[in-house]
Every structure is written in C-alpha cells, then in structure tokens.
Design a protein around this motif. Structure first.
Motif, PDB file in Angstrom:
ATOM      1  N   GLY A   6       0.801  -1.210   0.000  1.00  0.00           N
ATOM      2  CA  GLY A   6       0.000   0.000   0.000  1.00  0.00           C
ATOM      3  C   GLY A   6       0.832   1.258   0.000  1.00  0.00           C
ATOM      4  O   GLY A   6       0.499   2.210   0.687  1.00  0.00           O
ATOM      5  N   GLY A   7       1.922   1.276  -0.721  1.00  0.00           N
ATOM      6  CA  GLY A   7       2.771   2.454  -0.795  1.00  0.00           C
ATOM      7  C   GLY A   7       3.752   2.570   0.359  1.00  0.00           C
ATOM      8  O   GLY A   7       4.524   3.503   0.419  1.00  0.00           O
ATOM      9  N   VAL A   8       3.737   1.647   1.307  1.00  0.00           N
ATOM     10  CA  VAL A   8       4.638   1.677   2.452  1.00  0.00           C
ATOM     11  C   VAL A   8       5.705   0.613   2.242  1.00  0.00           C
ATOM     12  O   VAL A   8       5.403  -0.522   1.913  1.00  0.00           O
ATOM     13  N   THR A   9       6.957   0.984   2.414  1.00  0.00           N
ATOM     14  CA  THR A   9       8.047   0.034   2.269  1.00  0.00           C
ATOM     15  C   THR A   9       8.344  -0.586   3.623  1.00  0.00           C
ATOM     16  O   THR A   9       8.613   0.109   4.592  1.00  0.00           O
ATOM     17  N   LEU A  10       8.279  -1.904   3.692  1.00  0.00           N
ATOM     18  CA  LEU A  10       8.570  -2.641   4.917  1.00  0.00           C
ATOM     19  C   LEU A  10       9.912  -3.336   4.767  1.00  0.00           C
ATOM     20  O   LEU A  10      10.197  -3.931   3.744  1.00  0.00           O
ATOM     21  N   TRP A  11      10.725  -3.266   5.794  1.00  0.00           N
ATOM     22  CA  TRP A  11      12.019  -3.941   5.792  1.00  0.00           C
ATOM     23  C   TRP A  11      11.940  -5.146   6.708  1.00  0.00           C
ATOM     24  O   TRP A  11      11.541  -5.038   7.858  1.00  0.00           O
ATOM     25  N   VAL A  12      12.312  -6.292   6.160  1.00  0.00           N
ATOM     26  CA  VAL A  12      12.308  -7.536   6.924  1.00  0.00           C
ATOM     27  C   VAL A  12      13.749  -7.885   7.264  1.00  0.00           C
ATOM     28  O   VAL A  12      14.591  -8.021   6.378  1.00  0.00           O
TER      29      VAL A  12
END
Length: 87
Positions: A6-12
């Motif tokens: 949704g336009g948000v970058t998540l870092w795993v």
C-alpha cells in the motif's frame, strides 16, 4: 529485503544465530578449556597421575566432538567413518 504494501516500504530483517555462535566460540569455549586445564593440573599436583590420564582420554574425545560441532564438518566425518565400515 523490502516489500511494498500500500505504498509503504517494509524492511524484513534476516535473523541468524551467527553472532551468538561467534560469541560462544570466542568466549565460552576458551573458558571451558581453561577450566579443564586448571582441574587437570590440580589433580596432577596431588600426585594422581593415573586419574589425570583417565580423565584426559575422555576430554580428548569430548574436544574432538566439540571441534567437529564447531567447524560444521559433521557430515563429512560421518561419511568418512561410514566408509571405513562399508569399504
């Protein structure tokens, strides 16, 4: 590694035990070996050389197992030992 949601970058984060393994190898193993050496010297100082010899054989076997476990060469050692039996 990132994933867009949704336009948000998540870092795993990659979670490994390499840091813990390194810490144990660098700190705990030398302390255990130092403790073993002190105990053997203490027993030898009492004049019980036969006791030192008995304990040393078991310790050498234990240290070989520790070396195999730490180096990660268990499968190769197992294959070699199996080849001694099977030919």
């Amino acid at each position: 590694m990132s994933a867009a949601a949704g336009g948000v970058t998540l870092w795993v984060a990659q979670v490994t035990t390499n840091g813990l393994q390194g810490w144990i190898q660098n700190n705990i193993v030398p302390l255990i070996l130092l403790g073993i050496a002190i105990i053997l010297l203490w027993i030898g100082g009492r004049g019980d050389n036969a006791g030192v010899a008995r304990r040393s054989v078991g310790l050498i076997i234990g240290l070989v197992a520790l070396g195999i476990a730490v180096s990660g060469t268990g499968p190769q050692v197992g294959s070699f030992l199996a080849s001694l039996i099977t030919g």
